[in-house]
Design an enzyme around this catalytic site. Structure first.
Site, PDB file in Angstrom:
ATOM      1  N   ASP A  85     -38.841   1.289  80.326  1.00  0.00           N
ATOM      2  CA  ASP A  85     -38.878   1.243  78.870  1.00  0.00           C
ATOM      3  C   ASP A  85     -40.318   0.978  78.427  1.00  0.00           C
ATOM      4  O   ASP A  85     -41.153   0.526  79.221  1.00  0.00           O
ATOM      5  CB  ASP A  85     -37.946   0.108  78.417  1.00  0.00           C
ATOM      6  N   ASP A  87     -41.378  -0.226  74.628  1.00  0.00           N
ATOM      7  CA  ASP A  87     -41.556  -1.297  73.645  1.00  0.00           C
ATOM      8  C   ASP A  87     -41.059  -2.639  74.189  1.00  0.00           C
ATOM      9  O   ASP A  87     -39.941  -2.741  74.712  1.00  0.00           O
ATOM     10  CB  ASP A  87     -40.796  -0.968  72.365  1.00  0.00           C
ATOM     11  N   ASN A 244     -30.281  -1.026  75.176  1.00  0.00           N
ATOM     12  CA  ASN A 244     -30.470   0.402  75.397  1.00  0.00           C
ATOM     13  C   ASN A 244     -30.922   0.720  76.822  1.00  0.00           C
ATOM     14  O   ASN A 244     -30.819   1.863  77.278  1.00  0.00           O
ATOM     15  CB  ASN A 244     -31.509   0.922  74.388  1.00  0.00           C
TER      16      ASN A 244
END
EC number: 3.1.3.3
Length: 293
Positions: A85, A87, A244
């Site tokens: 990922d 962020d 997520n």
């Protein structure tokens, strides 16, 4: 056989190990060996012939406090694939929140971001709503945000470039935007980027996305496709911090959460919550003399 590697406060290591060993024994899980790794002297390796992985992680977490940890059901090998990922994992910011600040909407959008990361909101709906609020923001705000706000996490470039040097394929996969992810990937050394595309027309954001949404299923699919390409015997590492990221963390051979939300931490094989991203290299026993700094 379960193998745990962890980095904790040296001042409490001996006492914490005794506490953990007793708690494990109470469950019928006996420590076969506990030793410091040769190359990374602050990494404790604990071997157990058996045990429930979730239960072992919980005991080690309670005993050692803030730690960097990886638990595996087999030998821990440097991965052939690293999918991460962006962020709040590879960079210290949430790009859409920072971009929203230029539109005077940061509190509203940040609140939606937080709920999505906690798993309280459907990611696709939350993303669509947030992007819609950015309608008519000048495209130039993206570059300004990159220049003024976006900074890599400590150790990010060293982690990525060191894995690259060992033949690992590195992929940045984000629910954020290519406008940010492409420059970040170039800065850190990632060899592939998967992300969302902001709609732009006449120098302004349209409030829509210009391609299919990259959500948790796409993150997982990216990992699986890359592993299929690498073939049998390859090992994968996935890292993230929010809900997520859970499917790809669970799909990887080694799933590590980085200063993560509770649901992401619970889904992972281990975590980084004490050091910086170079702790990952230590957990894989990569000597500091071989790090690309």
């Amino acid at each position: 056989m379960l193998i745990a590697r962890l980095i904790a406060d040296p001042a409490v290591l001996e006492t914490a190990l005794a506490t953990a060993t007793a708690a494990l024994a109470d469950k019928g899980w006996h420590v076969a060996e506990a030793t410091m790794l040769d190359f990374c002297g602050d990494v404790l390796q604990i071997s157990l012939p058996d045990g429930d992985a979730d239960g072992v992680r919980a005991i080690l977490s309670d005993a050692f406090g803030p730690s960097d940890l990886l638990l595996s059901s087999g030998p821990i090998e440097v991965p052939h694939l690293f999918v991460s990922d962006m962020d709040s994992t590879m960079i210290g910011q949430e790009c859409i929140d920072e971009l929203a600040d230029f539109a005077g909407l940061k509190p509203q959008i940040a609140a939606i971001t937080e709920r999505a990361m906690q798993g309280e909101l459907d990611f696709a709906s939350a993303l669509t709503e947030r992007v819609g609020l950015l309608k008519d923001l000048p495209e130039a705000a993206i570059q300004q945000c990159l220049d003024e706000r976006i900074r890599p996490m400590p150790g990010a470039r060293t982690l990525v470039e060191t894995l690259n040097a060992r033949g690992c394929h590195t992929v940045l996969v984000t629910g954020g935007f290519h406008s940010f992810a492409d420059p970040v990937a170039e800065m850190l050394g990632f060899t592939r980027v998967v992300g969302n595309v902001l709609g732009v027309a006449q120098g302004k954001l349209t409030g829509n996305l210009a391609a299919a949404i990259v959500d948790s299923s796409v993150k997982q699919k990216t990992l699986e496709e890359e592993m299929a390409r690498l073939g049998a015997g390859a090992r994968s590492l996935a890292m993230g911090d929010g809900a997520n990221d859970i499917p790809m963390i669970e799909a990887a051979d080694y799933g590590i959460s980085y200063y993560a939300k509770p649901k992401a931490r619970a889904a992972a094989d281990g975590w980084v919550e004490r050091g910086d991203l170079t702790s990952v290299l230590k957990l894989f026993d990569v000597p500091e003399s071989e790090w690309i700094k």
